[in-house]
Design an enzyme around this catalytic site. Sequence first.
Site, short mmCIF file in Angstrom:
data_model
loop_
_atom_site.label_atom_id
_atom_site.label_comp_id
_atom_site.label_asym_id
_atom_site.label_seq_id
_atom_site.Cartn_x
_atom_site.Cartn_y
_atom_site.Cartn_z
N GLY A 176 0.75 -1.25 0.00
CA GLY A 176 0.00 0.00 0.00
C GLY A 176 0.78 1.29 0.00
O GLY A 176 0.20 2.36 -0.20
N PRO B 204 4.40 -5.28 -0.73
CA PRO B 204 4.40 -4.04 -1.52
C PRO B 204 4.32 -4.34 -3.02
O PRO B 204 4.91 -5.29 -3.51
CB PRO B 204 5.75 -3.41 -1.18
CG PRO B 204 6.64 -4.56 -0.83
CD PRO B 204 5.75 -5.65 -0.27
N ARG C 232 -5.37 3.88 -15.77
CA ARG C 232 -5.55 4.53 -14.47
C ARG C 232 -6.27 5.87 -14.53
O ARG C 232 -7.12 6.14 -13.68
CB ARG C 232 -4.22 4.66 -13.72
CG ARG C 232 -3.50 3.31 -13.52
CD ARG C 232 -2.33 3.39 -12.54
NE ARG C 232 -2.80 3.66 -11.20
CZ ARG C 232 -2.73 4.82 -10.59
NH1 ARG C 232 -2.15 5.85 -11.21
NH2 ARG C 232 -3.21 4.99 -9.39
N CYS D 43 -12.36 4.81 -28.74
CA CYS D 43 -13.64 5.49 -28.94
C CYS D 43 -14.43 5.61 -27.65
O CYS D 43 -15.46 4.96 -27.46
CB CYS D 43 -14.44 4.74 -29.99
SG CYS D 43 -13.55 4.76 -31.54
N1 LLP Z 1 -1.72 -6.88 -0.89
C1 LLP Z 1 -3.03 -6.94 -1.20
C2 LLP Z 1 -3.86 -7.92 -0.50
C3 LLP Z 1 -3.57 -6.08 -2.16
O1 LLP Z 1 -4.86 -6.13 -2.44
C4 LLP Z 1 -2.73 -5.15 -2.82
C5 LLP Z 1 -3.26 -4.25 -3.83
C6 LLP Z 1 -1.36 -5.13 -2.49
C7 LLP Z 1 -0.89 -6.00 -1.50
C8 LLP Z 1 -0.38 -4.20 -3.12
O2 LLP Z 1 -0.69 -2.86 -2.88
P1 LLP Z 1 0.33 -1.72 -3.35
O3 LLP Z 1 1.59 -1.87 -2.55
O4 LLP Z 1 0.58 -1.91 -4.80
O5 LLP Z 1 -0.39 -0.47 -3.07
N2 LLP Z 1 -5.13 -0.71 -9.63
C9 LLP Z 1 -5.03 0.24 -8.56
C10 LLP Z 1 -4.40 -0.35 -7.33
C11 LLP Z 1 -5.11 -1.58 -6.81
C12 LLP Z 1 -4.46 -2.18 -5.62
C13 LLP Z 1 -5.08 -3.50 -5.28
N3 LLP Z 1 -4.48 -4.19 -4.17
C14 LLP Z 1 -4.27 1.46 -9.07
O6 LLP Z 1 -3.87 1.48 -10.22
O7 LLP Z 1 -4.08 2.43 -8.33
#
Ligand code: LLP
Length: 424
Positions: free
Chosen positions: A247, A285, A323, A353
């Site tokens: 996150g 991450p 995005r 389109c």
């Molecule tokens: N762990 C779990 C259980 C998750 O659902 C996610 C992301 C992560 C780890 C990794 O999170 P990160 O470190 O990448 O923030 N498509 C969206 C983001 C969706 C994230 C979904 N879950 C975007 O483009 O902003």
Amino acid sequence: MTAQQLPGQPQLAYRGNELFLEDVRLADLAHQYGTPLFVYSKAAMLAALAAYQRGFAGRKAQICYAMKANSSLAVLQLFARAGCGFDIVSGGELERVLAAGGDAAKVIFSGVGKTRAEMRRALQAGIGCFNVESEAELDVLNEVALSLGQRAPVSIRVNPNVDAKTHPYISTGLKGNKFGIAHERTLATYQRAAALSGLKVVGIDCHIGSQITQESPYLDAMDRVLDLVQAIEAAGITLHHIDFGGGLGIDYNGDTPPPADALWRKLLAKLDARGYGERQLMIEPGRSLVGNAGVCLTEVLYLKPGEQKNFCIVDAAMNDLPRPAMYEAYHQIVPLAPRAGQGGTWDVVGPVCESGDWLGRDRALNVQTGDLLAVLSAGAYCMSMASNYNTRGRAAEILVDGTQAHLIRRRESAADTFAQETLL
Ligand code: LLP
């Protein structure tokens, strides 16, 4: 020649009037491989990983790259070689990990809707842990494991009910989200899991959202998870590991997330203070390992000035870079070779389109037809979310390493896009 680094974009710099990623002139890649083209820096990915590794130095910690952010095989291979495990959310992602040479024992399987077939395959491959998200899933996993004569290692994803203060579509730790087990149900769910003979409780996990740029949601979530650990262990169930999810945000447009090592210094201080500093830790991450390590190169096809809006039509679109259309996300857009002078204000849009097919709105750019642009911070959740909408083949991908450029995915042809289909 003086290099002018772009803020928040490691390894990306203008040398003279030309944009380079590491030691590769991006215009050369665009000419050789065509556009749209994703280009990633190996050094930037490894530097992002190193920040976490520094943060965890001397600790028992496993970094499981959340591969949904960018699941291209060479990227997985890079992280596998650097010691990472993987956070997966589908059987398809598991096959990718195995194809890239990843270690199944370092795989954790997240997600609210795992199928029996996915569970079976993951058990046969010997993954490290299932992050279970509902009581119903516990029962199914138990059955599948027993049918294979195995015990499935499980962790329960708890929903700490903290506000990650991010976009509602990518916030996951609040009560109204579909993810995880409610705080109040956690202990009962652990007791149920511990009583099922096809399961082996090994950990606890949480993930509160994505593109988090503040420390406080992490610190709050950790307190809540540790309260639960205390209660679960007081009930006689031992937790081998604690997984704090992913996150951490990146710099898209002047965002200032804490650096991973600084964040973890604070979190580890809290863990130590509460007596859990020796515990096996895991994190998941995604974006923060790859997001700022990549760009998407695109060519200006047409300029279409108008009464209300000026449109700069480029050859990348929402199918390549979903995005902005999905989250109104902001990605910086810069020229590969800036022109002198003022220019105008443009909406940068693609050929798809849909009115939602825009990459950037009201951007000050001095552009002409045929110019090359780079969409920045495109290493995460771009190629992995790309589609074939409008029967557009997905872009090619390059991984840059010093002066070397490796083609890690060739451009999809029209024939590739309908290779699975049959005529009547
Ligand atoms: N762990 C779990 C259980 C998750 O659902 C996610 C992301 C992560 C780890 C990794 O999170 P990160 O470190 O990448 O923030 N498509 C969206 C983001 C969706 C994230 C979904 N879950 C975007 O483009 O902003």
